[in-house]
Design a protein around this motif. Sequence first.
Motif, PDB file in Angstrom:
ATOM      1  N   ASP A  79       0.821  -1.213   0.000  1.00 34.71           N
ATOM      2  CA  ASP A  79       0.000   0.000   0.000  1.00 34.71           C
ATOM      3  C   ASP A  79       0.857   1.266   0.000  1.00 34.71           C
ATOM      4  O   ASP A  79       0.563   2.220  -0.741  1.00 34.71           O
ATOM      5  N   LEU A  80       1.903   1.287   0.817  1.00 29.74           N
ATOM      6  CA  LEU A  80       2.771   2.469   0.884  1.00 29.74           C
ATOM      7  C   LEU A  80       3.455   2.732  -0.455  1.00 29.74           C
ATOM      8  O   LEU A  80       3.493   3.867  -0.935  1.00 29.74           O
ATOM      9  N   ALA A  81       4.008   1.687  -1.049  1.00 30.33           N
ATOM     10  CA  ALA A  81       4.686   1.854  -2.345  1.00 30.33           C
ATOM     11  C   ALA A  81       3.678   2.234  -3.428  1.00 30.33           C
ATOM     12  O   ALA A  81       3.972   3.062  -4.298  1.00 30.33           O
ATOM     13  N   GLY A  82       2.482   1.655  -3.364  1.00 33.61           N
ATOM     14  CA  GLY A  82       1.443   1.997  -4.336  1.00 33.61           C
ATOM     15  C   GLY A  82       1.042   3.458  -4.248  1.00 33.61           C
ATOM     16  O   GLY A  82       0.784   4.112  -5.272  1.00 33.61           O
ATOM     17  N   LYS A  83       1.015   3.991  -3.039  1.00 32.76           N
ATOM     18  CA  LYS A  83       0.680   5.408  -2.857  1.00 32.76           C
ATOM     19  C   LYS A  83       1.724   6.296  -3.528  1.00 32.76           C
ATOM     20  O   LYS A  83       1.380   7.284  -4.181  1.00 32.76           O
ATOM     21  N   VAL A  84       2.995   5.939  -3.387  1.00 35.04           N
ATOM     22  CA  VAL A  84       4.060   6.715  -4.035  1.00 35.04           C
ATOM     23  C   VAL A  84       3.895   6.674  -5.548  1.00 35.04           C
ATOM     24  O   VAL A  84       3.987   7.701  -6.223  1.00 35.04           O
ATOM     25  N   VAL A  85       3.632   5.493  -6.082  1.00 34.55           N
ATOM     26  CA  VAL A  85       3.451   5.350  -7.538  1.00 34.55           C
ATOM     27  C   VAL A  85       2.298   6.245  -8.001  1.00 34.55           C
ATOM     28  O   VAL A  85       2.428   6.978  -8.993  1.00 34.55           O
ATOM     29  N   ASP A  86       1.186   6.211  -7.278  1.00 30.33           N
ATOM     30  CA  ASP A  86       0.035   7.037  -7.650  1.00 30.33           C
ATOM     31  C   ASP A  86       0.373   8.525  -7.599  1.00 30.33           C
ATOM     32  O   ASP A  86       0.013   9.286  -8.500  1.00 30.33           O
ATOM     33  N   GLU A  87       1.068   8.950  -6.537  1.00 30.24           N
ATOM     34  CA  GLU A  87       1.423  10.363  -6.395  1.00 30.24           C
ATOM     35  C   GLU A  87       2.390  10.816  -7.492  1.00 30.24           C
ATOM     36  O   GLU A  87       2.244  11.912  -8.040  1.00 30.24           O
ATOM     37  N   LEU A  88       3.369   9.986  -7.798  1.00 30.09           N
ATOM     38  CA  LEU A  88       4.330  10.353  -8.845  1.00 30.09           C
ATOM     39  C   LEU A  88       3.668  10.369 -10.217  1.00 30.09           C
ATOM     40  O   LEU A  88       3.947  11.255 -11.038  1.00 30.09           O
ATOM     41  N   ASN A  89       2.790   9.408 -10.468  1.00 26.14           N
ATOM     42  CA  ASN A  89       2.093   9.378 -11.759  1.00 26.14           C
ATOM     43  C   ASN A  89       1.126  10.543 -11.920  1.00 26.14           C
ATOM     44  O   ASN A  89       0.794  10.925 -13.044  1.00 26.14           O
ATOM     45  N   ALA A  90       0.661  11.114 -10.816  1.00 27.95           N
ATOM     46  CA  ALA A  90      -0.277  12.234 -10.870  1.00 27.95           C
ATOM     47  C   ALA A  90       0.415  13.566 -11.173  1.00 27.95           C
ATOM     48  O   ALA A  90      -0.262  14.549 -11.490  1.00 27.95           O
ATOM     49  N   LEU A  91       1.733  13.592 -11.072  1.00 32.99           N
ATOM     50  CA  LEU A  91       2.455  14.839 -11.342  1.00 32.99           C
ATOM     51  C   LEU A  91       2.332  15.205 -12.817  1.00 32.99           C
ATOM     52  O   LEU A  91       2.339  14.337 -13.692  1.00 32.99           O
ATOM     53  N   PRO A  92       2.278  16.502 -13.115  1.00 32.74           N
ATOM     54  CA  PRO A  92       2.280  16.926 -14.518  1.00 32.74           C
ATOM     55  C   PRO A  92       3.673  16.702 -15.118  1.00 32.74           C
ATOM     56  O   PRO A  92       4.604  16.341 -14.404  1.00 32.74           O
ATOM     57  N   VAL A 107       9.240   5.837 -10.251  1.00 37.25           N
ATOM     58  CA  VAL A 107       8.005   5.070 -10.471  1.00 37.25           C
ATOM     59  C   VAL A 107       8.351   3.602 -10.705  1.00 37.25           C
ATOM     60  O   VAL A 107       7.717   2.708 -10.134  1.00 37.25           O
ATOM     61  N   ASP A 108       9.376   3.349 -11.497  1.00 34.96           N
ATOM     62  CA  ASP A 108       9.788   1.962 -11.761  1.00 34.96           C
ATOM     63  C   ASP A 108      10.215   1.266 -10.471  1.00 34.96           C
ATOM     64  O   ASP A 108       9.847   0.116 -10.215  1.00 34.96           O
ATOM     65  N   SER A 109      10.993   1.946  -9.638  1.00 37.09           N
ATOM     66  CA  SER A 109      11.486   1.363  -8.392  1.00 37.09           C
ATOM     67  C   SER A 109      10.342   1.060  -7.427  1.00 37.09           C
ATOM     68  O   SER A 109      10.267  -0.032  -6.854  1.00 37.09           O
ATOM     69  N   TYR A 110       9.450   2.016  -7.241  1.00 39.33           N
ATOM     70  CA  TYR A 110       8.339   1.813  -6.309  1.00 39.33           C
ATOM     71  C   TYR A 110       7.291   0.848  -6.864  1.00 39.33           C
ATOM     72  O   TYR A 110       6.639   0.143  -6.095  1.00 39.33           O
ATOM     73  N   THR A 111       7.147   0.793  -8.179  1.00 36.47           N
ATOM     74  CA  THR A 111       6.240  -0.184  -8.778  1.00 36.47           C
ATOM     75  C   THR A 111       6.759  -1.596  -8.520  1.00 36.47           C
ATOM     76  O   THR A 111       5.992  -2.494  -8.155  1.00 36.47           O
ATOM     77  N   ALA A 112       8.063  -1.783  -8.682  1.00 35.39           N
ATOM     78  CA  ALA A 112       8.665  -3.097  -8.422  1.00 35.39           C
ATOM     79  C   ALA A 112       8.487  -3.480  -6.950  1.00 35.39           C
ATOM     80  O   ALA A 112       8.166  -4.633  -6.634  1.00 35.39           O
ATOM     81  N   ALA A 113       8.658  -2.510  -6.042  1.00 34.13           N
ATOM     82  CA  ALA A 113       8.479  -2.778  -4.614  1.00 34.13           C
ATOM     83  C   ALA A 113       7.021  -3.133  -4.308  1.00 34.13           C
ATOM     84  O   ALA A 113       6.745  -4.096  -3.577  1.00 34.13           O
ATOM     85  N   ARG A 114       6.107  -2.361  -4.865  1.00 43.12           N
ATOM     86  CA  ARG A 114       4.670  -2.611  -4.654  1.00 43.12           C
ATOM     87  C   ARG A 114       4.280  -3.990  -5.158  1.00 43.12           C
ATOM     88  O   ARG A 114       3.630  -4.768  -4.458  1.00 43.12           O
ATOM     89  N   ASP A 115       4.718  -4.298  -6.370  1.00 41.16           N
ATOM     90  CA  ASP A 115       4.353  -5.575  -6.985  1.00 41.16           C
ATOM     91  C   ASP A 115       4.972  -6.759  -6.236  1.00 41.16           C
ATOM     92  O   ASP A 115       4.319  -7.788  -6.059  1.00 41.16           O
ATOM     93  N   ALA A 116       6.207  -6.599  -5.791  1.00 40.25           N
ATOM     94  CA  ALA A 116       6.865  -7.676  -5.044  1.00 40.25           C
ATOM     95  C   ALA A 116       6.128  -7.939  -3.734  1.00 40.25           C
ATOM     96  O   ALA A 116       5.878  -9.096  -3.372  1.00 40.25           O
ATOM     97  N   ALA A 117       5.749  -6.872  -3.041  1.00 40.29           N
ATOM     98  CA  ALA A 117       5.040  -7.032  -1.766  1.00 40.29           C
ATOM     99  C   ALA A 117       3.665  -7.654  -1.983  1.00 40.29           C
ATOM    100  O   ALA A 117       3.266  -8.577  -1.258  1.00 40.29           O
ATOM    101  N   ALA A 118       2.940  -7.180  -2.974  1.00 47.49           N
ATOM    102  CA  ALA A 118       1.595  -7.698  -3.233  1.00 47.49           C
ATOM    103  C   ALA A 118       1.642  -9.169  -3.658  1.00 47.49           C
ATOM    104  O   ALA A 118       0.842  -9.991  -3.186  1.00 47.49           O
TER     105      ALA A 118
END
Length: 178
Positions: A79-92, A107-118
């Motif tokens: 959840d924490l890593a997913g939140k970072v991915v969402d926040e970074l993707n929301a940037l203009p 985004v790539d680093s936190y996506t990998a962390a999110r996916d590994a944890a999930a």
Amino acid sequence: MTAGCSGETPPPAQPATVTVTTPPKLSTDPDAKTVAWLDGMCGAIFGYVKASNEHASKQGSGVEVTRPWLSEDLGVRADLAGKVVDELNALPASPIPGGDNARKSLVDSYTAARDAAAEGKRKLDASKSQAALDAGLKALDAAQKPLTETTDPFASVKMDTPEMLSAMAAAKKCVPAS
């Protein structure tokens, strides 16, 4: 004959005409879009670090790793890593040259962390085998990788210009809370 020797008064001195040109003023006011973008980047990263540290501090030291504990921890980390991915993707789009590449790397680093944890949580919850527990522990290591990596998120961005230094100083979220 010279004027000094003839007794004549010298002509009055003419004031010199000096033309002063002021160089164009360099803007020391930071660009609002740059400050907002930097705040978004820093807020996502430091927000993750802070939330992760708070989560870890609630657990205390010497925690016994059990299936329920590991499953919950993997869920929190996903959840924490997913939140970072969402926040970074929301940037203009970045107003800073190299900024979009820096964001993509994060985004790539936190996506990998999110996916590994999930995925680790999913496998752990689906099986009672020792292999699933071992895989869950490996997933936990992968989920914590953004915390243990010492990469500078702005390494690919030229940050030493007066404009960038001014923007960084104005970006309040880029100053980690002590």
